[in-house]
Design a protein around this motif. Structure first.
Motif, PDB file in Angstrom:
ATOM      1  N   ARG A 152     -11.181  -0.806   7.945  1.00 53.00           N
ATOM      2  CA  ARG A 152      -9.814  -0.387   8.289  1.00 53.00           C
ATOM      3  C   ARG A 152      -9.053  -1.489   9.023  1.00 53.00           C
ATOM      4  NH1 ARG A 152      -6.652   3.009   7.237  1.00 53.00           N
ATOM      5  NH2 ARG A 152      -7.239   4.913   6.196  1.00 53.00           N
TER       6      ARG A 152
ATOM      7  N   PHE B 152      -7.842  -4.349   6.665  1.00 49.42           N
ATOM      8  CA  PHE B 152      -6.764  -4.009   5.738  1.00 49.42           C
ATOM      9  C   PHE B 152      -5.495  -3.568   6.461  1.00 49.42           C
ATOM     10  CE2 PHE B 152     -10.359  -4.129   2.835  1.00 49.42           C
ATOM     11  CZ  PHE B 152      -9.811  -4.847   1.780  1.00 49.42           C
TER      12      PHE B 152
ATOM     13  N   SER C  58      -3.579   0.465  -4.790  1.00 50.43           N
ATOM     14  CA  SER C  58      -2.570  -0.603  -4.662  1.00 50.43           C
ATOM     15  C   SER C  58      -3.159  -1.781  -3.894  1.00 50.43           C
ATOM     16  CB  SER C  58      -1.334  -0.081  -3.926  1.00 50.43           C
ATOM     17  OG  SER C  58      -0.761   0.973  -4.655  1.00 50.43           O
TER      18      SER C  58
ATOM     19  N   ASN D 252     -13.995   1.673  -3.897  1.00 54.20           N
ATOM     20  CA  ASN D 252     -13.338   1.073  -2.734  1.00 54.20           C
ATOM     21  C   ASN D 252     -13.719   1.829  -1.463  1.00 54.20           C
ATOM     22  OD1 ASN D 252     -11.608  -0.668  -1.354  1.00 54.20           O
ATOM     23  ND2 ASN D 252      -9.897   0.771  -1.485  1.00 54.20           N
TER      24      ASN D 252
HETATM   25  N1  LIG Z   1     -11.418  -1.290   1.494  1.00 55.91           N
HETATM   26  C1  LIG Z   1     -10.639  -0.703   2.396  1.00 55.91           C
HETATM   27  N2  LIG Z   1     -11.054  -0.496   3.648  1.00 55.91           N
HETATM   28  C2  LIG Z   1     -10.289   0.122   4.548  1.00 55.91           C
HETATM   29  N3  LIG Z   1      -9.054   0.565   4.302  1.00 55.91           N
HETATM   30  C3  LIG Z   1      -8.557   0.401   3.074  1.00 55.91           C
HETATM   31  C4  LIG Z   1      -9.309  -0.243   2.054  1.00 55.91           C
HETATM   32  N4  LIG Z   1      -8.552  -0.266   0.937  1.00 55.91           N
HETATM   33  C5  LIG Z   1      -7.398   0.327   1.234  1.00 55.91           C
HETATM   34  N5  LIG Z   1      -7.385   0.743   2.516  1.00 55.91           N
HETATM   35  C6  LIG Z   1      -6.302   1.428   3.230  1.00 55.91           C
HETATM   36  O1  LIG Z   1      -6.089   2.680   2.573  1.00 55.91           O
HETATM   37  C7  LIG Z   1      -4.735   3.043   2.681  1.00 55.91           C
HETATM   38  C8  LIG Z   1      -4.212   3.441   1.319  1.00 55.91           C
HETATM   39  O2  LIG Z   1      -4.182   2.297   0.498  1.00 55.91           O
HETATM   40  P1  LIG Z   1      -3.243   2.186  -0.771  1.00 55.91           P
HETATM   41  O3  LIG Z   1      -1.829   2.452  -0.450  1.00 55.91           O
HETATM   42  O4  LIG Z   1      -3.590   0.899  -1.391  1.00 55.91           O
HETATM   43  O5  LIG Z   1      -3.809   3.375  -1.646  1.00 55.91           O
HETATM   44  P2  LIG Z   1      -3.295   3.930  -3.049  1.00 55.91           P
HETATM   45  O6  LIG Z   1      -4.477   4.428  -3.769  1.00 55.91           O
HETATM   46  O7  LIG Z   1      -2.456   2.913  -3.719  1.00 55.91           O
HETATM   47  O8  LIG Z   1      -2.376   5.135  -2.573  1.00 55.91           O
HETATM   48  P3  LIG Z   1      -1.228   5.924  -3.372  1.00 55.91           P
HETATM   49  O9  LIG Z   1      -1.948   7.068  -3.998  1.00 55.91           O
HETATM   50  O10 LIG Z   1      -0.277   6.317  -2.298  1.00 55.91           O
HETATM   51  O11 LIG Z   1      -0.646   4.969  -4.365  1.00 55.91           O
HETATM   52  C9  LIG Z   1      -4.008   1.862   3.289  1.00 55.91           C
HETATM   53  O12 LIG Z   1      -3.785   2.118   4.642  1.00 55.91           O
HETATM   54  C10 LIG Z   1      -4.976   0.710   3.114  1.00 55.91           C
HETATM   55  O13 LIG Z   1      -4.834  -0.258   4.136  1.00 55.91           O
END
Ligand SMILES: Nc1ncnc2c1ncn2[C@@H]1O[C@H](COP(=O)(O)OP(=O)(O)OP(=O)(O)O)[C@@H](O)[C@H]1O
Ligand SMILES: [Mg+2]
Length: 407
Positions: free
Chosen positions: A341, A344, A150, A310
């Motif tokens: 971290r 973001f 996301s 990512n």
């Molecule tokens: N490149 C990055 N570096 C550090 N933290 C990150 C990065 N990308 C995402 N995050 C962190 O990872 C966490 C999860 O992100 P996100 O909700 O976008 O994941 P998702 O894959 O959509 O999860 P879900 O499976 O719940 O849909 C969040 O706290 C976000 O801030």
């Protein structure tokens, strides 16, 4: 997206049959019904004297012009008025082409044809001329939960809009736990729950009303994000939402939740681009391999899913590399987004995008490069080089990314 039509082809050559069979396997025809007969145009005439005509007839012919025109006139007499005809011929002659088009033939293709030529012809014939624009649909899917799919989707959407040329709509399909509204600091009055509760009622005006405007170029269709509701999504309703949204913006970003349901699979097959987001470890590698093989088959050659790695951190020796992913999946990562971290989490807690927190961060640059690689347009006048958003080929973009982030 895909066409839901019936197609019957009458071929003369094995090459045309092979091209049509390949086109059938493409996602754009995944919901269409196709049958292929031998005998070319002459065989179509007796056939349709006894059978109803489908939406589209493809006929191959190799006779002289006068014979062909006579046969096409006879075919027109037995055709339903809505039936379209594509002719595959041998003669490269503009006058013949014009005669055929003015006689009501939708397209004349010169053999040997490729699957892509036929698919483009179908797109041309069946695209809705009433729509002002048809946005490009990009579906993001995390190959495992929590990998940042996301986050990547929202930041890429924001970067596309920031370039200043394209309008973007983000559709948050994580109905119960979606975070688009939080991430973009919105408090939507209406959500996708309203859209899916009565899909028959949907139209472009209603969809426009459900969109929360982040700025002039960026809007979101937020999820209800409420554990009390069990709003169900089905493929048909989702496709309706997407079709209306496509008339309102040049990019539609789908944020898919990490669940494996028929509508999620359908969205990944039907989207113009399917982006798999993965964290560089072994479990992600396995899922990326499974998904890329499966989606590669369903989407067809030339339309393979894209890969984004990512939370990449070269200092963590335990992480797998883009090369490992390439060897396992055959996909060259479109972008590597650095792990940070603080960046973001700060952005998330402020209801901002990473680029608003730190415009020059290397992860922000990667997300901008991702926006460009997905086809976002940078305004001509501002282009001064890669940083200003010239649209570079994928390979050059990745090289530039490497040079600017690895040292
Ligand atoms: N490149 C990055 N570096 C550090 N933290 C990150 C990065 N990308 C995402 N995050 C962190 O990872 C966490 C999860 O992100 P996100 O909700 O976008 O994941 P998702 O894959 O959509 O999860 P879900 O499976 O719940 O849909 C969040 O706290 C976000 O801030
Ligand atoms: Mg998510």
């Amino acid at each position: 997206m895909s066409h839901k039509i019936t197609i019957e082809a009458f071929v003369l050559s094995a090459a045309t049959r092979a091209a049509i069979e390949e086109a059938c396997r493409d996602r754009r025809l995944s919901r269409s019904q196709m049958s292929i007969h031998d005998g070319g145009l002459p065989a179509a005439l007796p056939y349709y004297s006894a059978n109803h005509t489908p939406n589209l007839i493809v006929v191959e012919e190799d006779s002289d012009d006068a014979t062909m025109m006579g046969q096409l006139e006879k075919l027109a007499e037995v055709c339903d008025p809505t039936t379209k005809v594509v002719v595959v011929g041998q003669v490269n002659d503009i006058r013949l082409y014009r005669t055929l088009i003015s006689a009501g033939v939708s397209e004349y293709l010169i053999g040997p044809i490729s699957a892509r030529q036929l698919l483009d012809a179908v797109d041309m014939i069946y695209s809705d001329p009433g729509l002002k624009q048809r946005g490009r649909v990009v579906a993001f899917f995390g190959v495992r939960g929590g990998v940042g799919s996301s986050t990547v989707a929202y930041n890429a959407a924001w970067a596309i809009a920031q370039l200043g040329t394209d309008d973007v709509i983000v559709i948050d399909l994580d109905m119960v736990f979606g975070t688009a509204a939080l991430s973009f600091n919105q408090d939507p009055k209406q959500t996708l729950g309203d859209a899916f509760s009565n899909p028959d009622r949907l139209d472009a005006t209603l969809i426009e009303r459900f969109i929360s405007r982040v700025d002039d170029r960026l809007g979101i269709l937020a999820a209800p994000a409420n554990v009390r509701g069990f709003a169900m999504i089905d493929s048909a309703a989702l496709e309706k939402v997407i079709e209306f949204a496509r008339g309102l913006a040049s990019f539609i970003i789908l944020d898919l939740p990490h669940v494996w349901l028929p509508w999620v699979k359908d969205a990944l097959v039907l989207a113009d681009e399917a982006v798999l987001v993965a964290y560089p470890d072994l479990a992600n590698l396995r899922e990326a391999k499974n998904l890329s093989e499966y989606l590669g088959e369903l989407r067809g050659e030339g339309s393979k899913p894209k890969l984004v790695l990512n939370r990449v951190d070269p200092a963590r020796k335990t992480q797998l590399t883009a090369k490992d992913f390439q060897e396992a999946t055959g996909l060259v990562a479109l972008q590597l987004v650095a792990n940070d971290r603080v960046l973001f989490e700060t952005a998330a807690n402020n209801g901002q995008m990473a680029g608003e927190v730190n415009a020059n961060h290397k992860a922000v640059e990667s997300l901008k490069a991702l926006a460009l690689a997905l086809g976002a347009h940078a305004p001509q006048s501002k282009t001064r080089g890669a940083h200003a958003g010239i649209q570079l080929p994928d390979g050059v973009l990745r090289l530039w990314q490497y040079l600017t982030t690895k040292r």
